[in-house]
Design a protein around this motif. Structure first.
Motif, PDB file in Angstrom:
ATOM      1  N   SER A   1     -12.596   6.802  -6.771  1.00 45.61           N
ATOM      2  CA  SER A   1     -11.817   7.675  -5.894  1.00 45.61           C
ATOM      3  C   SER A   1     -11.690   9.055  -6.528  1.00 45.61           C
ATOM      4  CB  SER A   1     -10.418   7.104  -5.651  1.00 45.61           C
ATOM      5  OG  SER A   1     -10.503   5.829  -5.085  1.00 45.61           O
TER       6      SER A   1
ATOM      7  N   HIS B   1      -6.236   3.128   1.640  1.00 49.00           N
ATOM      8  CA  HIS B   1      -5.536   4.340   1.198  1.00 49.00           C
ATOM      9  C   HIS B   1      -5.807   4.677  -0.267  1.00 49.00           C
ATOM     10  CE1 HIS B   1      -3.368   5.144   4.862  1.00 49.00           C
ATOM     11  NE2 HIS B   1      -2.956   3.903   4.918  1.00 49.00           N
ATOM     12  N   SER B   2      -6.309   3.706  -1.025  1.00 49.02           N
ATOM     13  CA  SER B   2      -6.633   3.993  -2.428  1.00 49.02           C
ATOM     14  C   SER B   2      -8.007   4.639  -2.546  1.00 49.02           C
ATOM     15  CB  SER B   2      -6.612   2.704  -3.245  1.00 49.02           C
ATOM     16  OG  SER B   2      -7.757   1.934  -2.930  1.00 49.02           O
TER      17      SER B   2
ATOM     18  N   ILE C   1      -5.544  -1.225   1.929  1.00 47.87           N
ATOM     19  CA  ILE C   1      -5.929  -0.800   0.574  1.00 47.87           C
ATOM     20  C   ILE C   1      -6.865   0.410   0.668  1.00 47.87           C
ATOM     21  CG2 ILE C   1      -7.908  -2.386   0.483  1.00 47.87           C
ATOM     22  CD1 ILE C   1      -5.687  -1.403  -2.488  1.00 47.87           C
TER      23      ILE C   1
ATOM     24  N   PHE D   1      -8.367   4.570  -9.462  1.00 47.37           N
ATOM     25  CA  PHE D   1      -9.792   4.235  -9.475  1.00 47.37           C
ATOM     26  C   PHE D   1     -10.653   5.452  -9.808  1.00 47.37           C
ATOM     27  CE2 PHE D   1      -8.283   1.051  -6.220  1.00 47.37           C
ATOM     28  CZ  PHE D   1      -8.414  -0.041  -7.062  1.00 47.37           C
TER      29      PHE D   1
ATOM     30  N   SER E   1       0.827  -1.197   0.000  1.00 45.45           N
ATOM     31  CA  SER E   1       0.000   0.000   0.000  1.00 45.45           C
ATOM     32  C   SER E   1       0.862   1.248   0.000  1.00 45.45           C
ATOM     33  CB  SER E   1      -0.906   0.000   1.216  1.00 45.45           C
ATOM     34  OG  SER E   1      -0.216   0.611   2.263  1.00 45.45           O
TER      35      SER E   1
ATOM     36  N   LEU F   1      -1.719  -3.026  -6.674  1.00 39.60           N
ATOM     37  CA  LEU F   1      -1.425  -1.620  -6.914  1.00 39.60           C
ATOM     38  C   LEU F   1      -0.301  -1.440  -7.930  1.00 39.60           C
ATOM     39  CD1 LEU F   1      -2.470   1.086  -5.978  1.00 39.60           C
ATOM     40  CD2 LEU F   1      -0.638   1.126  -4.315  1.00 39.60           C
TER      41      LEU F   1
ATOM     42  N   LEU G   1     -13.083  -2.270  -1.326  1.00 39.20           N
ATOM     43  CA  LEU G   1     -11.901  -3.123  -1.172  1.00 39.20           C
ATOM     44  C   LEU G   1     -11.459  -3.183   0.291  1.00 39.20           C
ATOM     45  CD1 LEU G   1      -9.887  -1.971  -4.317  1.00 39.20           C
ATOM     46  CD2 LEU G   1     -11.362  -3.982  -4.075  1.00 39.20           C
TER      47      LEU G   1
ATOM     48  N   SER H   1      -4.369  10.163  -3.078  1.00 40.70           N
ATOM     49  CA  SER H   1      -3.982   8.785  -3.352  1.00 40.70           C
ATOM     50  C   SER H   1      -5.252   8.040  -3.726  1.00 40.70           C
ATOM     51  CB  SER H   1      -3.263   8.156  -2.159  1.00 40.70           C
ATOM     52  OG  SER H   1      -4.156   7.827  -1.141  1.00 40.70           O
ATOM     53  N   GLY H   2      -5.239   7.417  -4.867  1.00 36.99           N
ATOM     54  CA  GLY H   2      -6.403   6.663  -5.350  1.00 36.99           C
ATOM     55  C   GLY H   2      -6.938   7.123  -6.688  1.00 36.99           C
TER      56      GLY H   2
END
Ligand SMILES: [Zn+2]
Lengths: 391, 398
Positions: B288, A275-276, A273, B285, A201, B319, A281, B280-281
């Motif tokens: 996001s 953090h995305s 995850i 995605f 991550s 990732l 998820l 971040s993201g």
């Protein structure tokens, strides 16, 4: 600077909310779910020397909202309905230290709030639980192990303290590194199919797919000499798994079978995850961690080396930011240092522990080391206090 | 250097509007504790690429703090002045590179255990700034759930607790109703109307929402890909961890990713770039991306009308792998769960910037007869099962 502000929310309110619903949840459980043998063993205060201890942390931070609070309960059916009735639940665990995974996990294992840079792999300055244990009880190296998510954690098995250090430390296995080494070695076509297990991550000190050949050798040696697995066997198992956390549980099982260690720590990290920003998820990973905890407990109960002599502690390293904290972005990170991110829970199960019990008083995550020391009979020099309900 | 030593000459490297603003507020800047002064300077430095709402907010905040009675101001800033800062921090060039100072300060506050002190002190200081009451009414539509299977008992439950749930919406006309509502409520104020899409933008919307700035995930993909390339090079260099990654991203400018290819407007160039470099993201995605864009708009542009559409995002693998994947499969169900939480956060953010009673917020599950309305006229935690089009629901509850 505005972005760093928060609406102060009291940790007490958080815990009170959780406690209320938990009472409700537990009230509906039948007393029959507790075996009479287990009840009888509650009174045993003197423990046999073959006591086993397993600590599971949820590294990644899990909030109450997605675990024991009302909306979260659907994600943790095993923790709530299978494990909690067999254990003592602490509804208010505070982590007053730095909310980075490596430094927070190091603080849990040293029982002192460590202050080093989370992003640099280094041994903690204070002695670890493993060193206190092995030195205090004169246990061999094969008796203490850490299974950790990634690079950066490779130094967590022992401290830089002059009276302790690697001679008394735990073996550290990084399952994803192991897999990377095995893939590298086998040069098989599996590389593509298995590489999805190698995720790391944003918050970890790793983004480095590169490894030295010494790294490879060390990992392959761990595979054959410690886990007694050939590269092919290992890859075959890995192929059947969905995630890094499942791989960690598989390695735990293999360690239990080969060495029956008395002290193990395992970090489940898939949920980071979050953090995305992908909530689904994060939830999937919590549900998986819930299932894996139950699997681990069932492994314990079906293994004669572990059955009825194992204490299992399950705790997130910390929480994550609150939905309404303007300094953060809700579940995504743990950056604000707000009460939600600092407050979490712990579940403890074991033959000497009270079952179906909730403890509301605040404890700290650094209290775990002196507690285990008191239970197993070795001394520790922690700033935490032994948790009396677990002694 | 200390803030008290600031003079007009300190801002020589600033852009003209930034320098003028700094000099105009020099008295305040000189009196600010070092722990917070660079945060003000960072905002001032970026003034020429800030939205009008941000500029007004900064001016409002500075004026309010400068107008505080001396005794009160001293009392509020005292805890911030007592924070122990390292000599290294004090000797940084925080006037010209406030961002670097803030990064170091944050790390120092964590490691020295002063973060809680700082949070509490900063909270009290900014609480002394009176809220800017405005008459602006804001209207937000969030559309989500495309191609997903919906469980009406649980869908949008966090929002539903704060509004009315419509379970028999005549959704055939929903897009039309959304469009006409946005047309009625949009103004021609700059940067006040927005349409954000996680997938390709819908032509019937871009053609009819003339005042709205329309941005989409595919539309910004050139920027996103340039940011991903930079991430990829950090990964393959093997030289840095997450921290190096973040530093690399946050120091990426709109010029570095050639944002001028997308828009000639420097304010939008910075905004679009930061959607991928300060987050971040969103690089990975689309869900996001939509959530984060909605959040950043609420904090920065403060829209009067906003349409956010979440669409299926790429399925998750790993990732490191996602960074390089070019032909991803889509995950509609995962995207819906992401979007439910995203919509809830979008509501929290918009509610925070809107004067009480002035926000109409609608979340509609695309192609389903299911929506939630949160507004001053909508009862909370209620369900309406009467069939009605969205226009009627808005008339009744909007
Ligand atoms: Zn994390």
């Amino acid at each position: 600077m505005r972005r760093n502000l928060l609406y102060p929310s009291s940790a007490q309110t958080i815990s009170a909310t959780r406690r209320d619903f938990l009472r409700g949840a537990i009230g509906t459980l039948s007393a029959a779910s507790i075996s009479s043998a287990a009840l009888a063993s509650q009174t045993a205060s003197v423990l046999r020397p073959t006591q086993k201890t397993i600590v599971v942390t949820f590294g990644g931070g899990a909030r109450d909202e997605e675990t024991f609070a009302k909306d979260g309960q659907e994600n943790i059916p095993n923790l709530l309905h299978t494990l909690l009735p067999q254990g003592t639940f602490f509804s208010h665990v505070v982590n007053a230290g730095i909310l980075g995974h490596y430094v927070a996990t190091a603080s849990i294992v040293t029982g002192s709030y460590e202050r080093f840079d989370n992003f640099i792999a280094q041994p903690p300055p204070n002695p670890t639980l493993f060193e206190y244990y092995r030195k205090g009880l004169r246990r061999p190296a094969s008796d203490a192990w850490v299974i950790a998510p990634s690079n950066g954690f490779q130094r967590i098995g022992s401290s830089s303290h002059s009276s302790f250090g690697p001679d008394y430390g735990a073996g550290v296995i990084l399952p994803k590194r192991l897999l990377a080494a095995a893939l590298h070695n086998s040069k098989s076509l599996d590389a593509d199919r298995l590489s999805y297990l190698l995720q790391d991550s944003y918050e970890m000190p790793l983004y480095q797919p590169l490894q030295t050949s010494i790294d490879h050798e060390l990992h392959l040696d761990t595979l054959s000499s410690t886990l007694k697995l050939s590269v092919d066997e290992f890859l075959q198992h890995a192929r059947s798994l969905d995630s890094a956390d499942e791989l960690s549980i598989f390695i735990t099982k293999q360690l239990m079978k080969q060495h029956a260690p008395s002290l193990m720590m395992l970090t489940l990290h898939d949920m980071d995850i979050a953090h995305s920003g992908a909530y689904s998820l994060y939830i999937d990973a919590i549900q998986r961690a819930d299932r894996l905890c139950a699997e681990l407990w069932s492994m314990v109960q079906t293994d004669p080396e572990y059955k009825d002599r194992t204490t299992l502690y399950i705790l997130p390293d910390f929480g994550r930011d609150g939905d309404t904290d303007p300094g953060g972005n809700g579940f995504q990170h743990h950056r604000t240092g707000g009460a939600m991110a600092r407050t979490t829970w712990m579940l403890a199960l074991g033959p000497h522990l009270r079952q179906n019990t909730i403890v509301d008083r605040p404890i700290q995550s650094i209290d775990l080391v002196p507690t285990i020391g008191s239970v197993l009979g070795f001394s520790t020099n922690s700033s935490g206090k032994p948790i009396r309900e677990l002694l | 250097m200390t803030p008290a030593q600031l003079t007009p000459a300190s801002f020589v490297s600033y852009s003209a509007p930034a320098r003028a603003f700094a000099i105009e507020h020099l008295v305040l800047l000189q009196r600010l504790p070092l722990a917070v002064c660079p945060s003000f300077l960072q905002q001032i430095q970026n003034l020429h690429t800030s939205f009008p709402a941000e500029q007004e907010a900064l001016r409002w905040q500075c004026t309010a703090l400068q107008a505080l009675p001396a005794e009160k101001y001293k009392q509020l800033t005292a805890p911030l002045s007592t924070l122990a800062l390292t000599p290294a921090l004090q000797s940084m060039d925080w006037v010209n590179d406030p961002a670097a100072f803030i990064t170091e300060l944050t790390a120092h506050l964590w490691s020295s255990g002063q973060l809680n002190l700082f949070r509490a002190a900063a909270t009290s200081l900014f609480a002394a700034v009176p809220p800017r009451e405005t008459t602006t009414h804001r209207t937000v539509f969030v559309v989500l759930g495309k191609d997903a299977t919906i469980d009406p008992r649980k869908a949008l439950r966090k929002l539903a607790r704060n509004g009315i749930t419509l379970t028999a919406l005549k959704h055939e006309t929903a897009w039309l109703d959304i469009r006409s509502t946005l047309q009625q409520r949009a103004t021609d104020a700059p940067y006040a109307s927005w349409y954000i899409d996680g997938g390709p933008p819908l032509p019937e919307l871009t053609n009819s929402l003339l005042h709205a700035i329309a941005i989409s995930y595919p539309g910004l993909s050139p920027l996103r890909e340039r940011v991903l390339q930079r991430m990829q090079s950090t990964i393959t260099s093997g030289s840095g961890g997450a921290e190096a990654m973040r530093t690399n991203l946050t120091s990426t400018s709109q010029q570095d990713v050639a944002a001028a290819d997308i828009t000639p407007d420097p304010i939008l160039q910075r905004f679009y770039t930061e959607l991928f470099t300060q987050s971040s993201g969103p690089q990975i995605f689309s869900t996001s991306f939509v959530q984060w864009t909605g959040r950043e708009l609420a904090r920065r542009a403060q829209p009067q009308t906003l349409l956010l559409r979440y669409t299926p995002r790429q399925a998750y693998h790993d990732l490191n792998e996602l960074v390089t994947t070019t032909t991803p499969t889509l995950d509609a169900q995962g995207a819906f769960r992401d979007a439910e939480m995203g919509a809830y956060y979008n509501w929290i953010e918009m509610d925070r910037i809107t004067t009480k009673g002035k926000l109409t917020f609608v979340a509609w599950i695309e192609d389903h007869p299911f929506a939630v309305i949160l507004s001053p006229n909508a009862p909370t935690a209620t369900t309406a099962a009467t069939p009605m089009p969205l226009s009627e629901a808005l008339h009744n509850f909007g």
